[in-house]
Structure formats: structure tokens, C-alpha cells
Design a protein around this motif. Structure first.
Motif, mmCIF file in Angstrom:
data_model
loop_
_atom_site.group_PDB
_atom_site.id
_atom_site.type_symbol
_atom_site.label_atom_id
_atom_site.label_comp_id
_atom_site.label_asym_id
_atom_site.label_seq_id
_atom_site.Cartn_x
_atom_site.Cartn_y
_atom_site.Cartn_z
ATOM 1 N N CYS A 242 -5.489 1.844 9.398
ATOM 2 C CA CYS A 242 -4.388 2.688 8.931
ATOM 3 C C CYS A 242 -4.285 2.555 7.410
ATOM 4 C CB CYS A 242 -3.082 2.281 9.612
ATOM 5 S SG CYS A 242 -3.132 2.451 11.410
ATOM 6 N N LEU A 330 3.403 6.300 8.269
ATOM 7 C CA LEU A 330 2.161 5.877 8.913
ATOM 8 C C LEU A 330 2.389 4.600 9.705
ATOM 9 C CD1 LEU A 330 -0.854 6.297 9.360
ATOM 10 C CD2 LEU A 330 -1.287 5.036 7.236
ATOM 11 N N THR A 334 2.241 4.010 13.964
ATOM 12 C CA THR A 334 1.515 2.934 14.638
ATOM 13 C C THR A 334 2.451 2.114 15.522
ATOM 14 O OG1 THR A 334 -0.070 2.833 12.815
ATOM 15 C CG2 THR A 334 0.059 0.917 14.254
#
Length: 491
Positions: A242, A330, A334
């Protein structure tokens, strides 16, 4: 106060669960791993007997355990540059790389390919992954993968690319399998996956699906006009990288839709039925589904993802240069992926599959595609106000706790008002974003489409079974779904 009491209870449940897990670790690599070669043949035979025996007593018993499974995650700006070293550490000589036409021209793909070349890793690139995959686009990728020998897979893109890569990895390991063999029942056969797959590394370029953490892959089954997919822990990527630098160039519309997917992942997994209310209890742990119901560990991930999304998504949509907001989104994606990847989602996602699969020609602005498209996040969020008005009676305190995160005043709220309070709070949040359609009418549907949308939703048993306040009797399910869709026409 309601919120404080629920939060304290959640913390206590999480602490107790973690203590239990720490006191009872797996005994050995073989017996603790259902995919170990020593266990595969026995498990396959057991699964066949279990599925063929409707009278099995476990079908009537509630679940008593939950499992926590997620991919390894590496998070940090610039971490894409490490992927070549990762494959070298795996002794991979050749990697199949999957992406789409747009990402193939952008920085994330350029950096990933440079990383492979710097370590001498051979590779081939498939760039025909479709945004919102169809069964025929997935089959095309499978045939491409079968024609090539590789040691590992790399997906660079959004959820559509990552899901396509998972399925290619699966069917190249089972080259003789029929396409519907592993697809979720009742649309597919839902067969258990009985051997490990090759390593898969996912590099997400959107902050939404959380697919880099999960064993779920979704696509449209065209002839049924509905989305379905494959869900199994074996599909989980080996590693998700990521890298916040990879989401910096997203248009506002993509930030918005992806973020709404995060929002609903977190909302649905946090309000799903508790894991110990789900039936049937599996006869063997390998048959325990990936989507298990809310549990003390998934709650921690889902709740944090929800808080972060409510705070940062409006900023990310308003200002594409807000690097902090993009990085936090982001991370929220996750976190939500870990949460829903174990707890599951329910009605928003169940209804979304018929909405996107039955698209009459709507094309969301801001997406560089040449075909009609209702982005997944839009199709999920458009029914959210009505969904959580419907589910609130199952657990009004938890729904009020969520409403408080949106900024609603719940200090003197009554339990019977929880649904309306949360529904209004979600509508206000969507209005603030300014991009999502205000009801399914703006996506091209009207009341005459409701029966067809209901029928497209009913096969989504994997998620409907996790919906609170949802009856088992099929006609009551039809009535409930029709009511939610009716309330979602306009708002």
C-alpha cells in the motif's frame, strides 16, 4: 451514555478475544494449516461428505468460533520500489503482471516494472483487466494466464485488477476446472479449494476495495444480470503493498466512489450479525466461511476505518492535493478490508450487485471508460440510508454509536429512533460529498424495476445471511428488499 457503554463493551470483547488467542496458539505448521499437503486430500473428502449430508446436525447449530485471516501488508510511500526484491526473495524467476489500460501508462506500473527489471525478474504483462469485471473479461485473463508458465503473480491497479488476478491465480492452479466450480453458490457450485495457489502480490492504486487484504474476488455474471464472485481464504494475496504515492493522481469521482466502498465495508461489517448467531456451524474448520459475522477483532478494524473515512473522505474528494487525506483513506481502505474480509458485508453490497449488473446505460463521469458504468462504491452507497434504517432495530445502540461518528447528537436518542437518526446522518454525509446520485432513479431505475432488482439480490446468500433483521422466509426477504429499494428511489 449509549456510545460510551457500547465502546467499553467492544473494547472488553476485543481484549478477551486477544487474550484467548494468545493462550491457545496453533500447535504445529501441519495441523494448524488446513492447506498443508498432509491435510488437503482428507479435507476434500470431508467437505464432499459434509455438503452431501443435509441432515448433518451442525446445520442446525450456531457458530461458536471465529477466525482472523488477512494478507501481509506493507504500508508506506515509495514501497512499490521493493516489489522486485520481494519476488527475488520468493525465488520467483517469472511473474505474470495484471493491470488495466489506464494504469499501464501511469507511475505505479512504471515503478513496479522497473523494480522487477532491477532484480532480473522476467515478466509478461496483461493490461486488459476491465473496470467492474465481467465473466467474459475474467475468462479472457484466465486463458492468457493458462498459456503462460509463471512462478508468481503481480496485480497493479484497483479492486477490479486485484480480483481478476486472484481468479487467474486460482484457475491456472486448477486448469481443468469449469468456470462455475468455485463461484459462490447458488449461482456457482461453491466447491472448496483444495490446494495452495502461487504467490500473489497486490499493489492497490485506489483507496477503496481493500482487495489487497481479502480472499474475495467479484465480477458480473452477465447472463444472470448480477454480480457474484469467489470467496475463500486461499485467494488472499501473499502481500499487499500500500503505497500512498499510487493514489495521488485519482480524479475526484474515483476518490469518492472508492471511499464510499470503504464507508460501506466498515458500516456493514460493524453492523453484521454477531459471529455466534450465524448458522450452520461447520463440521470442519476449513468449511468456516470467510464472511463470519461481526466479532471483537473485526470490530476494531471496521470501527477505526469508519472514523477515518468520515473524517478524511470529504477532504480527499474536495482537494486531490490533500496528501494527508489520501494517505489516511488508503489506510482506511486496508483496515476496512481486514474488517469485512472476516466479518463480511450485508445488504448494501447484496443490493448493489443487481444495481450495477442491471445498468441500463448510466456512465459515471470522471471515469476513463468507453462503456456504461455504475462504479461499485456508488452502487453500494445509494441504498445505505434505507439499509441502515431497516437494520437498526437489531442493535440500536450500535447504530446510534455510528450515527455519533457522523456528528449526530444521540445523547437523548431513543432506541426506536436509531434507524432514522443514522439514515439522516448518512444522507447528509452523501450530500456533502456532492458526487453520488441521490437515489437509484438517477442511475436510471424506477419503481417498475424493483421486482427485477429484488430477484437479482436474492441469490447473494453469502452476504444476505449476515444481514441483521433479515428473515429466513423467502417471501419476507422479497418484501424487505423491495421496501429498501422503494425507499431508495429518491432521497
Amino acid at each position: 451514555m449509549v456510545v460510551a457503554r457500547v465502546a467499553a463493551t467492544a473494547r472488553a470483547r476485543a481484549t478477551n478475544a486477544l487474550r484467548t488467542i494468545s493462550r491457545h496458539p496453533p500447535n504445529c505448521p501441519c495441523h494448524g494449516n488446513p492447506m498443508h499437503p498432509h491435510n488437503v486430500a482428507k479435507t476434500a473428502a470431508m467437505a464432499s461428505r459434509y455438503l452431501a449430508s443435509p441432515a448433518n446436525e451442525t446445520h442446525k447449530q450456531k457458530e461458536y468460533a471465529f477466525e482472523m485471516a488477512a494478507s501481509s501488508i506493507r504500508f508506506g510511500p515509495g514501497s512499490t520500489r521493493e516489489v522486485g526484491m520481494d519476488f527475488k526473495n520468493m525465488n520467483a524467476k517469472k511473474v505474470l503482471v495484471l493491470t488495466d489500460k489506464t494504469i499501464a501508462q501511469l507511475r505505479p506500473m512504471k515503478v513496479a516494472i522497473e523494480a522487477l527489471e532491477s532484480e532480473g525478474i522476467q515478466y509478461e504483462v496483461y493490461d486488459r483487466c476491465r473496470v467492474e469485471p465481467k465473466d467474459y473479461s475474467v475468462k479472457d485473463a484466465i486463458e492468457w494466464g493458462k498459456a503462460r508458465q509463471a512462478d508468481a503473480f503481480l496485480a497493479v491497479g484497483g479492486g477490479s485488477v486485484m480480483d481478476t488476478a486472484k481468479i487467474v491465480n486460482l484457475y491456472t492452479a486448477f486448469p481443468e476446472a469449469d468456470f462455475l466450480d468455485f463461484v459462490n453458490a447458488p449461482l456457482g457450485k461453491g466447491l472448496p479449494i483444495t490446494k495452495p495457489l502461487k504467490p500473489l502480490i497486490c499493489i492497490p492504486t485506489t483507496a477503496g476495495t481493500g482487495s489487497e487484504t481479502t480472499g474475495t474476488a467479484i465480477f458480473d455474471l452477465v447472463d444472470k444480470k448480477a454480480k457474484t464472485g469467489i470467496a475463500h481464504r486461499v485467494l488472499k494475496p501473499t502481500l499487499g503493498i500500500c503505497d500512498p504515492l499510487n493514489t495521488r493522481s485519482l480524479p475526484a469521482a474515483v476518490h469518492c466512489s472508492s471511499g464510499l466502498d470503504v464507508l460501506c465495508h466498515a458500516l456493514e461489517s460493524y453492523t453484521a450479525i454477531p459471529f455466534n448467531e450465524r448458522t450452520p456451524r461447520p463440521a470442519n474448520p476449513i468449511l468456516r466461511p470467510a464472511y463470519q459475522g461481526a466479532n471483537p477483532i473485526s470490530d476494531v478494524f471496521s470501527f477505526q476505518a469508519l472514523k477515518s473515512t468520515i473524517k478524511h473522505l470529504p477532504r480527499a474528494v474536495r482537494d486531490p492535493n490533500d496528501e494527508e487525506a489520501q494517505t489516511e483513506m488508503l489506510l482506511a481502505a486496508t483496515l476496512a478490508g481486514v474488517g469485512f474480509g472476516n466479518a463480511g458485508v450485508h445488504l448494501c453490497h447484496g443490493l448493489s450487485y443487481g444495481i450495477s449488473g442491471g445498468n441500463k446505460g448510466f456512465k459515471q463521469s470522471g471515469y476513463e471508460v468507453d462503456h456504461p458504468l455504475i462504479p461499485h462504491g456508488i452502487s453500494v452507497a445509494v441504498t445505505a440510508p434505507a439499509v441502515f434504517n431497516f437494520t437498526a432495530p437489531s442493535n440500536p445502540e450500535r447504530h446510534l454509536e455510528v450515527a455519533a461518528l457522523f456528528g449526530a447528537d444521540v445523547t437523548s436518542a431513543r432506541a426506536e429512533d436509531a434507524g432514522k437518526i443514522l439514515s439522516d446522518a448518512i444522507m447528509e454525509f452523501l450530500e456533502e460529498l456532492g458526487i453520488p446520485p441521490k437515489g437509484i432513479r438517477q442511475l436510471g431505475f424506477d419503481r417498475s424495476d424493483i421486482p427485477e432488482l429484488v430477484e437479482a439480490t436474492l441469490p447473494q446468500r453469502r452476504v444476505l445471511m449476515l444481514a441483521p433483521s433479515f428473515e429466513d422466509e423467502i417471501e419476507r426477504q422479497r418484501d424487505a428488499l423491495a421496501g429498501i429499494l422503494e425507499e431508495s428511489i429518491d432521497y
